[in-house]
Design an enzyme around this catalytic site. Structure first.
Site, PDB file in Angstrom:
ATOM      1  N   PRO A   1      41.992  41.875  37.249  1.00 52.30           N
ATOM      2  CA  PRO A   1      41.776  41.144  38.498  1.00 52.30           C
ATOM      3  C   PRO A   1      41.331  39.704  38.334  1.00 52.30           C
ATOM      4  O   PRO A   1      41.825  38.815  39.026  1.00 52.30           O
ATOM      5  CB  PRO A   1      40.689  41.973  39.201  1.00 52.30           C
ATOM      6  N   LYS A   2      40.404  39.450  37.417  1.00 50.30           N
ATOM      7  CA  LYS A   2      39.892  38.082  37.296  1.00 50.30           C
ATOM      8  C   LYS A   2      40.960  37.115  36.790  1.00 50.30           C
ATOM      9  O   LYS A   2      41.103  36.005  37.305  1.00 50.30           O
ATOM     10  CB  LYS A   2      38.673  38.043  36.360  1.00 50.30           C
ATOM     11  N   THR A   3      41.699  37.517  35.771  1.00 48.97           N
ATOM     12  CA  THR A   3      42.718  36.619  35.252  1.00 48.97           C
ATOM     13  C   THR A   3      43.887  36.500  36.224  1.00 48.97           C
ATOM     14  O   THR A   3      44.565  35.480  36.268  1.00 48.97           O
ATOM     15  CB  THR A   3      43.213  37.080  33.866  1.00 48.97           C
TER      16      THR A   3
ATOM     17  N   GLU B   1      54.635  32.939  37.415  1.00 51.16           N
ATOM     18  CA  GLU B   1      55.586  32.033  38.055  1.00 51.16           C
ATOM     19  C   GLU B   1      55.403  32.002  39.573  1.00 51.16           C
ATOM     20  O   GLU B   1      55.429  30.938  40.189  1.00 51.16           O
ATOM     21  CB  GLU B   1      57.021  32.441  37.710  1.00 51.16           C
TER      22      GLU B   1
END
Length: 747
Positions: free
Chosen positions: A637-639, A710
């Site tokens: 989640p954080k990344t 992307e």
């Protein structure tokens, strides 16, 4: 912060190393007796070298050698050097169809092309000696202006770039409501914090040690093996940490290969770290592209036809193509769709893929045009998209593996406060500022390639995971650790992830939003193999869990237990000790199956922005941003949130500030530095809310995860442009949207 994920967020596994200086980047490596390379670039954009004087440079203190087209060491894989006077193209391409070979002829193909490489015992001495190299030229008039050469565009070779027609070509012409608009995206340049370069040392006749800035150590290994005709196993490439890539390191550039050749010639390690200005000319850029969109719809808002024509630049010596018109083929339910894509050879360095390659450019045009047509029809932009929503892929006539874009529209609209938006432009004000709201969609192919991973579980409960993938910054190591944790239950702090080295199992390049799907699957599968081995030991006759079905075992906190009887359990350490095993070591190759042919697999995004426009100064500020990702199960989640925030920063740069400007009289950049080429900085980027749908794709891979890198950028520039229109009533179709363009429209 990302919402509603099933996995608890963890910090980056390499975060502490990066913020404390423990992470070592390629330029920080040192070798005994090391030398430094400085490139001397041409002062013209087209012509030939009439003379080149290197004597003063050769005699300067500390200089080991000065290499030009007159004495460049041969590179076996590039065929023999050109004969005679050195004029004209050499006989064979070095790689990938590229005709340009560094320091091999007198011909100058673009401004800044290397004409000499100076090697000295210190960087300062090499820099000084490089200033002493003098050249004269036979100048020719360069052709660098795409706008003036659009008529010379040609359709590239290959099915991917061929004209596409579904239904009737240019079917939009029969519609009662039509729109035609031209959109221009100028050249954008990769400007990561870390400069490009390489450190190379020959440790034997057929052995090389390389530290490089590369998005794929295995790819660099293969490229050097081809260039020097030696076995790949003799080439050791290391890139554990990278200070940003964005696509510029997806290929091995000629100057890197030249450094390796020169290192062999001088018999010493050679390090090249390029300058910021050289980053503008020698490692590619997002190509200048002009696009025309034609839309046709009935009066209720149903699309009848779309035509999308794009013309982008390429180099005179190599054809570069990208998927600029790809999104248009399938994004909306429309019976008549036609696309055309052309390239124009110019006297410039070859472009290269840049984040959201092609799709980011194409989405800017398509999503801006969709907003324009919605306004023409007096429809809300979301309503217009929903009217033309498709549940199946109309290009390939097959279902999507997973698509939750309707939910993404709704959640993003709620978060931005879309109900505050007036469908009539110019109606919202906050003091002296005009306020506008805009949105757009983004999409990128989600795929799963082939990768190999190794997992070593130790009796003390620690785990090592290895894969040769390069982590260019999105947090691949963290995702690998999280996947391993989810499979084996080993605490993340007891998992060591090793990557970025050719001595490790094979992996593809990091690009195209494929790594979590590809490498993550390999990690999942090899950790599953470790778990299976544990289960077999635990359930065999005489073991604590004998008779328990192996697939009913759960593994957590170093304990194996029967899921239907928590009283039956055994410590992994005890189990391995009783079986005389200090480790369980598995290596496994993983790849996708036939499902990739049955379904169209894409990641989707929706971007919402609020902008404030000062009608007196023309300044545009993005005051709020909400980015929604529909990219399957979120592994880390954080990344993931970091990826989306990074896309917003890049999107603001694309929309409002970034433009590499050429003086076409000389074919030279006039803003090839970070003082004049404006990337978005902290003051430009507002608080960004990231939302993830977080529903697993049931077909793409074992985790149900799809790429996010992307889609974090694709479409965002259009959302900003659409918001500026909503604020001002003025449509600016040429990026970036700078104050002078705003004022010109408002006056």
């Amino acid at each position: 912060m990302t919402k509603d994920t099933k996995n608890p967020p963890i910090d980056r596994v390499d975060g502490r190393m990066k913020v404390t200086g423990g992470a070592k980047y390629f330029a920080e490596f040192e070798m005994p007796n090391m030398t430094y390379c400085v490139i001397v670039g041409s002062d013209i954009a087209r012509g030939t070298i009439a003379s080149i004087d290197t004597k003063k440079a050769e005699n300067a203190p500390g200089v080991v050698g000065v290499f030009t087209h007159q004495n460049m060491p041969p590179i076996p894989g590039w065929d023999a050097p050109a004969q005679g006077n050195g004029n004209g193209p050499p006989p064979g391409p070095p790689s990938g169809g590229e005709k340009y070979r560094i320091l091999h002829t007198k011909e100058i193909l673009f401004d800044g092309q290397p004409i000499a490489m100076v090697i000295a015992d210190t960087f300062e001495r090499a820099t000084y000696a490089a200033s002493l190299v003098k050249a004269t030229y036979n100048k020719q008039t360069p052709k660098t202006d795409l706008e003036k050469n659009l008529a010379k565009g040609v359709t590239p070779k290959g099915e991917r770039s061929a004209d596409y027609v579904r239904g009737t070509a240019d079917g939009y012409k029969t519609a009662p409501v039509t729109l035609e608009a031209e959109y221009t995206l100028p050249t954008e340049v990769h400007n990561p914090m870390e400069m490009h370069g390489i450190l190379a040392h020959w440790t034997g006749d057929d052995k090389i040690m390389i530290y490089a800035k590369t998005q794929g150590v295995k790819a660099t290994q293969r490229a050097m093996a081809q260039a020097f005709k030696i076995a790949p196993d003799g080439i050791h490439v290391h890139t554990e940490f990278m200070g940003g890539g964005f696509g510029m390191a997806l290929r091995t550039w000629p100057q890197e290969t030249a450094v390796v050749a020169i290192a062999k010639k001088v018999g010493r390690p050679v390090k090249l770290v390029m300058t910021r200005s050289q980053m503008f000319t020698l490692v590619g850029h997002r190509p200048y592209t002009v696009q025309t969109i034609n839309l046709g719809a009935d009066k209720n808002g149903k699309l009848i036809g779309i035509a999308h024509a794009a013309t982008g630049e390429t180099a005179s010596y190599e054809d570069f193509t990208e998927g600029t018109v790809g999104m248009t083929k399938f994004m909306y339910d429309c019976p008549n769709v036609s696309t055309r894509y052309k390239i124009v050879p110019l006297d410039r360095g070859v472009p290269i893929w840049m984040r959201g390659p092609g799709e980011a450019t194409g989405a800017y045009a398509l999503e801006s045009a969709m907003d324009e047509m919605a306004h023409k029809l007096n429809l809300d932009p979301i309503q217009f998209r929903l009217l033309n929503y498709t549940e199946t892929d109309p290009e390939h006539n097959r279902p999507y593996s997973d698509k939750n874009l309707k939910e993404a529209y709704q959640r993003g609209a709620d978060a931005i406060g879309w109900t505050k938006r007036s469908n009539q432009p110019g109606n919202n004000r906050d003091g002296d500022w005009l306020v506008g709201y805009g949105m757009s969609s983004g999409v990128f192919n989600a795929s799963r390639g082939q990768a190999t991973a190794r997992a070593i579980l130790n009796a003390d409960g620690s785990l090592k995971v290895q894969c040769g993938v390069t982590d260019i910054g999105p947090g691949t190591g963290t995702a690998m650790a999280m996947i391993a944790h989810n499979v084996l239950g080993v605490p993340v702090e007891k998992i060591k992830v090793e990557y970025g080295d050719t001595s490790l199992p094979n992996a593809p390049m990091q690009g195209g939003s494929t790594i979590t799907s590809t490498v993550g699957s390999a990690v999942h599968d090899v950790c599953t193999a470790v778990k299976t081995a544990l289960a077999e030991m635990a359930t065999k006759s005489g073991s604590p869990l004998a008779g328990v079905a192996p697939n009913s075992l759960t593994l957590a906190d170093g304990m194996l237990s029967a899921s239907n009887d928590t009283g039956k359990k055994v410590a992994v350490a005890d189990l391995m000790r009783s079986n005389n095993q200090s480790t369980i070591d598995k290596t496994l190759q993983s790849k996708g199956g036939p499902e990739q042919e049955k379904y169209s697999m894409y990641s989707f995004s929706v971007h919402f922005v609020q902008v404030r426009v000062n009608p007196v100064t023309g300044v545009v500020r993005v005051s709020k941003a909400v980015s929604v990702a529909d990219s399957g199960r979120i592994v880390s989640p954080k990344t993931a949130a970091s990826q989306m925030i990074g896309g917003v920063a890049g999107g603001i740069g694309m929309a409002l500030t970034e433009e590499a400007v050429i003086d076409h009289r000389y074919g030279r950049y006039v803003n090839n530095n970070l003082a004049d080429y404006h990337v978005a900085v902290n003051a430009d980027v507002p608080h960004t809310e990231t939302i993830v749908i977080d529903k697993p794709d049931p077909y793409i891979n074992p985790m149900g995860a799809k790429g996010m890198g992307e889609i974090a950028l694709i479409g965002f520039a259009a959302a900003v442009a659409n918001a500026v229109f909503n604020a001002t009533g003025q449509r600016i179709r040429t990026l970036p949207i700078t104050p002078d363009k705003v004022m010109q429209k408002l006056v």
